[in-house]
Design an enzyme around this catalytic site. Structure first.
Site, PDB file in Angstrom:
ATOM      1  N   ASN A  62     -14.894 -17.369  -4.311  1.00 27.21           N
ATOM      2  CA  ASN A  62     -13.735 -16.457  -4.291  1.00 27.21           C
ATOM      3  C   ASN A  62     -13.123 -16.535  -5.675  1.00 27.21           C
ATOM      4  OD1 ASN A  62     -11.165 -15.238  -4.093  1.00 27.21           O
ATOM      5  ND2 ASN A  62     -11.278 -15.456  -1.865  1.00 27.21           N
ATOM      6  N   HIS A  92     -11.660 -10.602   7.400  1.00 30.85           N
ATOM      7  CA  HIS A  92     -12.356  -9.652   6.524  1.00 30.85           C
ATOM      8  C   HIS A  92     -12.693  -8.374   7.293  1.00 30.85           C
ATOM      9  CE1 HIS A  92     -13.044 -13.243   3.994  1.00 30.85           C
ATOM     10  NE2 HIS A  92     -13.108 -12.370   2.984  1.00 30.85           N
ATOM     11  N   LYS A  96     -18.468  -7.358   7.446  1.00 34.20           N
ATOM     12  CA  LYS A  96     -18.828  -8.529   6.629  1.00 34.20           C
ATOM     13  C   LYS A  96     -19.727  -9.467   7.434  1.00 34.20           C
ATOM     14  CE  LYS A  96     -17.130 -12.510   4.023  1.00 34.20           C
ATOM     15  NZ  LYS A  96     -18.067 -12.437   2.900  1.00 34.20           N
ATOM     16  N   GLY A 101     -17.337 -17.426   2.590  1.00 37.90           N
ATOM     17  CA  GLY A 101     -17.698 -18.521   1.688  1.00 37.90           C
ATOM     18  C   GLY A 101     -16.447 -19.249   1.205  1.00 37.90           C
TER      19      GLY A 101
HETATM   20  N1  LIG Z   1     -16.378 -14.317  -5.135  1.00 41.37           N
HETATM   21  C1  LIG Z   1     -15.615 -13.304  -4.740  1.00 41.37           C
HETATM   22  O1  LIG Z   1     -14.409 -13.303  -4.999  1.00 41.37           O
HETATM   23  C2  LIG Z   1     -16.214 -12.158  -4.003  1.00 41.37           C
HETATM   24  C3  LIG Z   1     -17.491 -12.248  -3.595  1.00 41.37           C
HETATM   25  N2  LIG Z   1     -18.081 -11.191  -2.995  1.00 41.37           N
HETATM   26  C4  LIG Z   1     -19.481 -11.361  -2.666  1.00 41.37           C
HETATM   27  O2  LIG Z   1     -20.257 -10.491  -3.474  1.00 41.37           O
HETATM   28  C5  LIG Z   1     -21.444 -10.155  -2.781  1.00 41.37           C
HETATM   29  C6  LIG Z   1     -21.553  -8.645  -2.673  1.00 41.37           C
HETATM   30  O3  LIG Z   1     -20.567  -8.179  -1.793  1.00 41.37           O
HETATM   31  P1  LIG Z   1     -20.317  -6.629  -1.535  1.00 41.37           P
HETATM   32  O4  LIG Z   1     -19.823  -5.992  -2.790  1.00 41.37           O
HETATM   33  O5  LIG Z   1     -19.479  -6.519  -0.331  1.00 41.37           O
HETATM   34  O6  LIG Z   1     -21.793  -6.141  -1.208  1.00 41.37           O
HETATM   35  P2  LIG Z   1     -22.395  -4.694  -1.269  1.00 41.37           P
HETATM   36  O7  LIG Z   1     -23.645  -4.784  -0.470  1.00 41.37           O
HETATM   37  O8  LIG Z   1     -21.381  -3.668  -0.944  1.00 41.37           O
HETATM   38  O9  LIG Z   1     -22.749  -4.501  -2.814  1.00 41.37           O
HETATM   39  C7  LIG Z   1     -23.736  -5.235  -3.456  1.00 41.37           C
HETATM   40  C8  LIG Z   1     -24.319  -4.374  -4.570  1.00 41.37           C
HETATM   41  O10 LIG Z   1     -25.253  -5.170  -5.314  1.00 41.37           O
HETATM   42  C9  LIG Z   1     -26.541  -4.532  -5.289  1.00 41.37           C
HETATM   43  N3  LIG Z   1     -27.578  -5.551  -5.162  1.00 41.37           N
HETATM   44  C10 LIG Z   1     -27.767  -6.428  -4.163  1.00 41.37           C
HETATM   45  N4  LIG Z   1     -28.796  -7.245  -4.408  1.00 41.37           N
HETATM   46  C11 LIG Z   1     -29.306  -6.860  -5.617  1.00 41.37           C
HETATM   47  C12 LIG Z   1     -30.389  -7.321  -6.428  1.00 41.37           C
HETATM   48  N5  LIG Z   1     -31.145  -8.363  -6.051  1.00 41.37           N
HETATM   49  N6  LIG Z   1     -30.605  -6.685  -7.594  1.00 41.37           N
HETATM   50  C13 LIG Z   1     -29.831  -5.663  -7.981  1.00 41.37           C
HETATM   51  N7  LIG Z   1     -28.791  -5.185  -7.260  1.00 41.37           N
HETATM   52  C14 LIG Z   1     -28.534  -5.781  -6.094  1.00 41.37           C
HETATM   53  C15 LIG Z   1     -26.521  -3.611  -4.087  1.00 41.37           C
HETATM   54  O11 LIG Z   1     -27.381  -2.543  -4.305  1.00 41.37           O
HETATM   55  P3  LIG Z   1     -28.078  -1.790  -3.067  1.00 41.37           P
HETATM   56  O12 LIG Z   1     -26.977  -1.177  -2.282  1.00 41.37           O
HETATM   57  O13 LIG Z   1     -28.990  -0.833  -3.743  1.00 41.37           O
HETATM   58  O14 LIG Z   1     -28.794  -2.855  -2.287  1.00 41.37           O
HETATM   59  C16 LIG Z   1     -25.059  -3.152  -4.056  1.00 41.37           C
HETATM   60  O15 LIG Z   1     -24.831  -2.109  -4.975  1.00 41.37           O
HETATM   61  C17 LIG Z   1     -21.347 -10.898  -1.438  1.00 41.37           C
HETATM   62  O16 LIG Z   1     -21.937 -12.168  -1.570  1.00 41.37           O
HETATM   63  C18 LIG Z   1     -19.850 -11.035  -1.249  1.00 41.37           C
HETATM   64  O17 LIG Z   1     -19.494 -12.026  -0.339  1.00 41.37           O
HETATM   65  C19 LIG Z   1     -17.436 -10.011  -2.768  1.00 41.37           C
HETATM   66  C20 LIG Z   1     -16.139  -9.892  -3.139  1.00 41.37           C
HETATM   67  C21 LIG Z   1     -15.419 -10.974  -3.759  1.00 41.37           C
HETATM   68  O1  LIG Z   2     -17.535 -10.247   1.114  1.00 41.43           O
HETATM   69  C1  LIG Z   2     -16.404 -10.094   0.582  1.00 41.43           C
HETATM   70  O2  LIG Z   2     -15.908  -8.988   0.366  1.00 41.43           O
HETATM   71  C2  LIG Z   2     -15.663 -11.289   0.221  1.00 41.43           C
HETATM   72  N1  LIG Z   2     -16.247 -12.425   0.359  1.00 41.43           N
HETATM   73  C3  LIG Z   2     -15.550 -13.586   0.190  1.00 41.43           C
HETATM   74  C4  LIG Z   2     -15.921 -14.736   1.009  1.00 41.43           C
HETATM   75  O3  LIG Z   2     -16.955 -14.694   1.708  1.00 41.43           O
HETATM   76  O4  LIG Z   2     -15.194 -15.715   1.002  1.00 41.43           O
HETATM   77  C5  LIG Z   2     -14.459 -13.614  -0.774  1.00 41.43           C
HETATM   78  C6  LIG Z   2     -13.574 -12.447  -0.579  1.00 41.43           C
HETATM   79  O5  LIG Z   2     -12.595 -12.725   0.385  1.00 41.43           O
HETATM   80  C7  LIG Z   2     -14.288 -11.166  -0.298  1.00 41.43           C
END
Ligand SMILES: NC(=O)C1=CN([C@@H]2O[C@H](COP(=O)(O)OP(=O)(O)OC[C@H]3O[C@@H](n4cnc5c(N)ncnc54)[C@H](OP(=O)(O)O)[C@@H]3O)[C@@H](O)[C@H]2O)C=CC1
Ligand SMILES: O=C(O)C1=NC(C(=O)O)C[C@H](O)C1
Length: 183
Positions: A62, A92, A96, A101
């Site tokens: 996060n 969430h 999700k 995490g």
């Molecule tokens: N640390 C933090 O604060 C946060 C973490 N996250 C995390 O980020 C990740 C993504 O979440 P979210 O945005 O909801 O997911 P989405 O599925 O909405 O978006 C992921 C994007 O990444 C692309 N993608 C996935 N795998 C690959 C790959 N191997 N190579 C290239 N492109 C790839 C997907 O493309 P396609 O659609 O073509 O598959 C899509 O455009 C999750 O693990 C989520 O939990 C999210 C928000 C905050």
């Molecule tokens: O998938 C998300 O969007 C998010 N993932 C997080 C998590 O799994 O903790 C962090 C954030 O809240 C958004």
């Protein structure tokens, strides 16, 4: 790709296996890796550690400043009151997958079992985490809510700025916050 489009850092919000598509070439070229992926298996964590021998690698489940401040506050309170009841609530959006995490990380730093994590999935909630400290005569609630996904973008920029002069190694968000706690 990195030769055609040189960058200082790669910010990864893709998926667990995204790191395999760019990790080696980024590390080779000393491009900083900033991963916001919420869940990695031990295999990916091991791979990140290997890349960190060559490059600056940062991973945060996060990446918001707020939740990482909350992590500090929660650990501080637990230190003062080690026997207090603690519950974690994570909310969430409906689609999700898996447990947050962030909640797993909170449980980890507070040395709680995963059963203390309560999960809610509803509508379009961006991401809310609450740590409830139940004392006999009072309750403390630490709450963080991401009200827009912009919070994650801002957090990634905060990380990128704070990693500019960092040597190769594996960094967590707390490594970036430590200097601010020196008084
Ligand atoms: N640390 C933090 O604060 C946060 C973490 N996250 C995390 O980020 C990740 C993504 O979440 P979210 O945005 O909801 O997911 P989405 O599925 O909405 O978006 C992921 C994007 O990444 C692309 N993608 C996935 N795998 C690959 C790959 N191997 N190579 C290239 N492109 C790839 C997907 O493309 P396609 O659609 O073509 O598959 C899509 O455009 C999750 O693990 C989520 O939990 C999210 C928000 C905050
Ligand atoms: O998938 C998300 O969007 C998010 N993932 C997080 C998590 O799994 O903790 C962090 C954030 O809240 C958004």
């Amino acid at each position: 790709m990195l030769e055609e489009h040189p960058v200082d850092a790669i910010i990864d919000f893709s998926s667990q296996d995204g790191i395999y598509t760019y990790g080696e070439s980024a590390a080779q070229k000393k491009v900083k890796i900033i991963s916001a992926i919420s869940h990695y298996s031990e295999k990916e964590v091991h791979f990140l550690n290997k890349l960190a021998q060559k490059a600056t690698v940062f991973w945060s489940p996060n990446i918001t400043l707020g939740i990482n401040y909350l992590l500090y506050a929660a650990q501080f309170l637990k230190k003062i009151a080690p026997f207090v009841d603690i519950e974690i609530v994570e909310e969430h959006f409906k689609d999700k997958q898996g447990v947050s995490g962030t909640a797993i990380r909170i449980a980890d730093v507070l040395e709680l079992k995963d059963e203390k994590i309560n999960t809610i999935r509803a509508g379009g909630i961006v991401g809310k985490h609450e740590v409830i400290f139940g004392f006999p005569f009072q309750t403390v609630r630490l709450i963080h809510e991401s009200i827009s996904r912009d919070a994650f973008g801002n957090g990634a920029l905060f990380a990128a700025e704070h990693l500019i002069n960092k040597k190769p190694g594996f960094y967590k968000f707390e490594d970036l916050l430590h200097p601010y706690f020196k008084v």
